[in-house]
Design a protein around this motif. Structure first.
Motif, PDB file in Angstrom:
ATOM      1  N   GLU A 164      11.533  61.650  78.622  1.00 39.62           N
ATOM      2  CA  GLU A 164      12.275  61.932  79.852  1.00 39.62           C
ATOM      3  C   GLU A 164      11.416  61.595  81.058  1.00 39.62           C
ATOM      4  O   GLU A 164      10.202  61.808  81.048  1.00 39.62           O
ATOM      5  CB  GLU A 164      12.711  63.397  79.881  1.00 39.62           C
ATOM      6  N   ARG A 165      12.066  61.079  82.111  1.00 36.36           N
ATOM      7  CA  ARG A 165      11.321  60.608  83.270  1.00 36.36           C
ATOM      8  C   ARG A 165      11.950  61.118  84.570  1.00 36.36           C
ATOM      9  O   ARG A 165      13.146  61.403  84.636  1.00 36.36           O
ATOM     10  CB  ARG A 165      11.301  59.073  83.331  1.00 36.36           C
ATOM     11  N   THR A 166      11.106  61.147  85.601  1.00 31.57           N
ATOM     12  CA  THR A 166      11.541  61.370  86.975  1.00 31.57           C
ATOM     13  C   THR A 166      10.874  60.296  87.815  1.00 31.57           C
ATOM     14  O   THR A 166       9.663  60.084  87.687  1.00 31.57           O
ATOM     15  CB  THR A 166      11.141  62.764  87.469  1.00 31.57           C
ATOM     16  N   TRP A 167      11.648  59.615  88.664  1.00 32.33           N
ATOM     17  CA  TRP A 167      11.078  58.518  89.441  1.00 32.33           C
ATOM     18  C   TRP A 167      11.844  58.313  90.740  1.00 32.33           C
ATOM     19  O   TRP A 167      12.971  58.797  90.907  1.00 32.33           O
ATOM     20  CB  TRP A 167      11.054  57.222  88.627  1.00 32.33           C
ATOM     21  N   LEU A 168      11.200  57.628  91.669  1.00 33.15           N
ATOM     22  CA  LEU A 168      11.836  57.168  92.897  1.00 33.15           C
ATOM     23  C   LEU A 168      12.155  55.695  92.736  1.00 33.15           C
ATOM     24  O   LEU A 168      11.361  54.927  92.180  1.00 33.15           O
ATOM     25  CB  LEU A 168      10.904  57.373  94.093  1.00 33.15           C
ATOM     26  N   HIS A 191      24.006  53.918  79.684  1.00 33.58           N
ATOM     27  CA  HIS A 191      22.739  54.506  79.279  1.00 33.58           C
ATOM     28  C   HIS A 191      22.968  55.487  78.125  1.00 33.58           C
ATOM     29  O   HIS A 191      23.981  56.191  78.103  1.00 33.58           O
ATOM     30  CB  HIS A 191      22.087  55.261  80.438  1.00 33.58           C
ATOM     31  N   PRO A 192      22.039  55.587  77.164  1.00 36.85           N
ATOM     32  CA  PRO A 192      22.215  56.517  76.041  1.00 36.85           C
ATOM     33  C   PRO A 192      21.835  57.949  76.362  1.00 36.85           C
ATOM     34  O   PRO A 192      21.898  58.825  75.488  1.00 36.85           O
ATOM     35  CB  PRO A 192      21.272  55.934  74.980  1.00 36.85           C
ATOM     36  N   THR A 225      17.279  53.765  78.943  1.00 37.68           N
ATOM     37  CA  THR A 225      17.409  52.329  78.722  1.00 37.68           C
ATOM     38  C   THR A 225      18.816  51.930  79.127  1.00 37.68           C
ATOM     39  O   THR A 225      19.703  52.778  79.251  1.00 37.68           O
ATOM     40  CB  THR A 225      17.152  51.961  77.255  1.00 37.68           C
ATOM     41  N   THR A 226      19.040  50.641  79.327  1.00 40.37           N
ATOM     42  CA  THR A 226      20.328  50.169  79.843  1.00 40.37           C
ATOM     43  C   THR A 226      20.908  49.085  78.947  1.00 40.37           C
ATOM     44  O   THR A 226      20.198  48.140  78.568  1.00 40.37           O
ATOM     45  CB  THR A 226      20.171  49.616  81.265  1.00 40.37           C
ATOM     46  N   SER A 261      11.450  49.641  85.650  1.00 40.99           N
ATOM     47  CA  SER A 261      11.228  49.528  84.217  1.00 40.99           C
ATOM     48  C   SER A 261      12.235  48.607  83.550  1.00 40.99           C
ATOM     49  O   SER A 261      11.931  47.985  82.531  1.00 40.99           O
ATOM     50  CB  SER A 261      11.284  50.921  83.566  1.00 40.99           C
ATOM     51  N   ASP A 262      13.445  48.500  84.107  1.00 46.18           N
ATOM     52  CA  ASP A 262      14.454  47.629  83.516  1.00 46.18           C
ATOM     53  C   ASP A 262      14.238  46.197  84.004  1.00 46.18           C
ATOM     54  O   ASP A 262      14.262  45.943  85.212  1.00 46.18           O
ATOM     55  CB  ASP A 262      15.862  48.103  83.897  1.00 46.18           C
TER      56      ASP A 262
END
Length: 258
Positions: A142-146, A165-166, A220-221, A118-119
């Motif tokens: 909120e997310r969960t990912w590999l 990250h915030p 987000t970064t 995503s970034d």
């Protein structure tokens, strides 16, 4: 069953834990949990009712979901996330507690295709970067990912930017390794990082494959403008709460990653 608590929030009672179900374990009674549960199977197989979860399978089971039974005929290790006080209560849940719209019954993650991170910075500069999104909460973000990327070439990738990250970032390393200023994470390594903690730069000599979560909103970064040298052989110096401090000097055993 046995448990290893990786992190615990004394205020919300949320916990991240590795559950080890021995061969033949069972909970035959109908029951429910009073908080949400996320699970990702590390090895073996776990049954929740008529659904079998094997290595790489993921689920998000909302509070109050009816569970006719649970069992693990051959045993299983499962990383589990509870979002509050988590009690196993026999019988039927109170009316209105369970919201089936929030259920993710099962994702066989090993059958998913890899997508772009995503970034955009990670997508652009990370070697072989790919993401599998397992869950995104439509209300909180909120997310969960590999995530996978690497390996990197230390002769070409000598410097990198730090990031912030915030929201909370939580990672369990499934395979590979990643070097960062406080040490090199190897399979079975875990961290829970509060919001707004500057970290990095990072690199991976063997490639990285990990389970990621963000709490408190979407991740987000903010990247630093300047780059600093990457330490490819950092000393192991983790920041740990008092009860986990002995692990700072414990040797790593690759045969027992978790």
């Amino acid at each position: 069953a046995l448990a290893k608590a990786l992190s615990y929030d004394a205020d919300s009672k949320a916990v991240s834990v590795i559950m080890k179900y021995p061969p033949g374990w069972s909970l035959p009674e109908s029951h429910y949990l009073n908080s949400d549960e996320e699970l990702y199977v590390l090895n073996g197989a776990l049954w929740v009712g008529s659904v079998e979860y094997c290595k790489g399978d993921y689920a998000h089971l909302p509070a109050g979901m009816p569970r006719p039974s649970m069992n693990s005929p051959k045993g299983a290790s499962v990383i589990t996330f509870h979002e509050g006080e988590h009690r196993t209560i026999l019988g039927d849940a109170p009316v209105g507690l369970y919201d089936p719209a929030r259920l993710i019954a099962k994702i066989e993650s090993e059958k998913m295709s890899w997508g772009q991170p995503s970034d955009p910075v990670v997508a652009a500069i990370a070697n072989n970067a790919g993401r599998k999104l397992l869950r995104e909460d439509p209300k909180t973000g909120e997310r969960t990912w590999l995530l996978q990327f690497g390996p990197d070439n230390p002769k070409k990738m000598t410097h990198g930017r730090t990031e912030t990250h915030p929201v909370v970032e939580e990672v369990f390393l499934l395979d590979g390794e990643i070097s960062m200023p406080m040490g090199t994470l190897k399979p079975g390594a875990y961290f829970w990082r509060p919001a707004n903690i500057e970290h990095g730069p990072v690199g991976t000599l063997k490639g990285l494959f990990g389970l990621f979560r963000c709490k408190g909103g979407p991740l987000t970064t903010v990247w630093s403008e300047s780059e600093t040298p990457i330490d490819w052989a950092p000393a192991h110096n983790p920041i740990l709460p008092p009860q986990l401090q002995p692990l700072a000097t414990a040797p790593y055993d690759p045969a027992l990653p978790y």
